[in-house]
Design an enzyme around this catalytic site. Sequence first.
Site, PDB file in Angstrom:
ATOM      1  CD  GLU A 173      -2.795  -1.416   2.280  1.00 38.28           C
ATOM      2  OE1 GLU A 173      -2.523  -0.811   3.338  1.00 38.28           O
ATOM      3  OE2 GLU A 173      -3.609  -2.356   2.228  1.00 38.28           O
ATOM      4  CG  ASP A 195      -1.027   3.200   4.789  1.00 42.91           C
ATOM      5  OD1 ASP A 195      -2.125   3.522   5.252  1.00 42.91           O
ATOM      6  OD2 ASP A 195      -0.885   2.282   3.957  1.00 42.91           O
TER       7      ASP A 195
END
Lengths: 531, 182
Positions: A173, A195
């Site tokens: 990600e 994140d």
Amino acid sequence: MSAPIVLGIDLGTSNSVGAVMQGDRIIIVPDAEGNRIHPSVVSFHPSGNVICGHKAKARRIVDPENTVFSTKRLIGRRFSSPEVRAVRARAPYVIKEGPSEQPMIATRGGEFTVPQVGAIVLNYLKQLAEVHLGQPVAHAVVTVPANFNDGQREATKAAGRLAGLEVLRILNEPTAAALAYGYGKSLQSRIAIFDFGGGTFDITILRLQQRIFEVLATAGDTYLGGDDIDLRLVDAMIQAFLTVHGIDLRQAPLAVQRLRAVAEQVKCQLSDRARAMVRVQEIAHGQGGAALDFSFSLTRDGMNAKVVDIVDRAFVVCDEALRLAGTDVSQIDDMVLVGGTTKMPLVRDRVRQYFGKEPRADINPDEVVAVGAAIQGATLMQDVGAGERPKALLLDVTPRALGVATVGGYADTIIQRNAQVPIEQNRIFTTSADHQTQVVIQVCQGESRRFDENTALGELKLEGLRAARRGEVRIVVTFEIDTDGILRVKAKDEETGNTQGATIHVLGTMTEAEIQAAMPQDAGGRAPGQE
Amino acid sequence: MAAPTTHQAAEEVRALVEELFAGLDHLPYYAFLGITPGATPGHIQEAFYRRAEKLHPDRFFNLSDLELRNQIYEVYKRVAEAYRVLESPAARKEYDEGLARGQFRLIRQEREGLNLKQPDEGIESPQAKRFFRLGLDALHAKDLKGAHMNFTFALSMEPGNAVIKAQVADLEAKLGLKKRPG
């Protein structure tokens, strides 16, 4: 002929997003109501219909036993793992033990493996994309948290296949976010991707040099996410209700479920305002069966005080990532915030304090990962005119060390953490007994010296060894981590050059046979229906 | 159209891959990065990026020539390995010393045998161990009946042991001793 469309999918703990790249344009896939982010929730309706997305999320309150959410916390995990136990303690739906030690979710619609539930969400996104684009979509790039282990990656890939998608790549990600941030900009800088999602926290440090995106280090905490903040607020609400009414709502799972939704609302409201007030009707029944409502009010400062310790755990991980990258915090040129939790002003303040500069504000933290996945998909599909330079090239790393068990309960590291993929490392094994024709090698992920403090991945079995005196048979085992971050193993008899059968059975996820059997439109497999 | 140029570049990549693939067993890391042994750290990173742009497997994701694709993958892994080793001053020093002795690749010496479980690991009783070993010897001599007998003895010495049970069950299946239900 134009290249096939690749759906970039951010399969999140709480929400999922799909994106495609058409030419140089990015399209975020909407549902029929125009929503761009879709709850990763699956509800099995009494009518037999399977519902997904926002409509399914609405059913969490009315039909909690048959509405499944946060399954990303379960994917690729063994039933006995602490992660699965933690979800079982909280989830209103039933989780049982299935084959290969994997958790199975039991609903009125039947029993499902975790990849099968993931497949329902992925298939939902596939269908939304097909409706929106007016053409079939068969390829995908699916993102996972950087610190996902081998089993979790395998299981995610299996979910894609079960959804009828060819998964071209399992992408980290934060790396996807970096790609979305730097694509087409010809940058020369060092960036940090911060994140903070619903279920996990990851920090990744990259070096960008024009089209090359080199990951220098990645670190994460799989137990840290926005859900922890929600749960902390739920605890506060339960405490408040207990104080006022003397009733412990913990005894009422449905009430707790409703409070979770309220907690999330309060948290989101406090991103925009200084005070939030909520009123929940008929949360419990008092003496004589009278319905009791619940009012709750919280200031942003009040919330911050309750959750600051959760948020600050992220920066311990940041210290580690910077150390691994050999980078000082002052060398970071830009920070990209990813994940819903970064919308909290408290998180932004702490990031600003830690890095000593303002994080990027022009990036949508909910969509950036799916956008990066779509870009990677389009890049992989780019025509291989070898003369053409790639539009973007990702040089990613494996987030965890890979090791094997040795005598005395210790682990020997074979592949170092943060090594660039694809990577291979050889290790020579010899037999330790006369006539030994098979060996079992236990494989784990993690950096601890002690085997049992790492995550056991499974067992590698070498069979059909030449029968000889001990020590005479030398087997070169090649451990390889491919560009999906998935482990592959090869074994070769050093003397004869014979290749040995080497299979690794990863626990906590579906076996190949189980996947094949569950494939929906697999021509070779048996159809699930009976006639 | 830049077709001829593209074609030329494709041929260049093919030639480079073929040369490096053929050299997997004897070329030093420096050759995989296309640099001389005197290269500075800055050179190494730059050379790696150049190679990555040319040879990274992602660039050839759709290449229909599977053999070439496989060669590219193998070559790229070595390129990345070369970068990983040469980028670290300590590892580079170790590598250069090995290279002087003719070792073109940095592979650390392994401790032998340590990584294996003993075949009789998990068996407690010495008698059970002894019969279990005899069973393995019989198995090696393709004497299935003898193996079965020894494993059964071993199991009687240590009833319920999963390792022994598995061997007994395996042999029962092979010898057709177990009645099949239905």
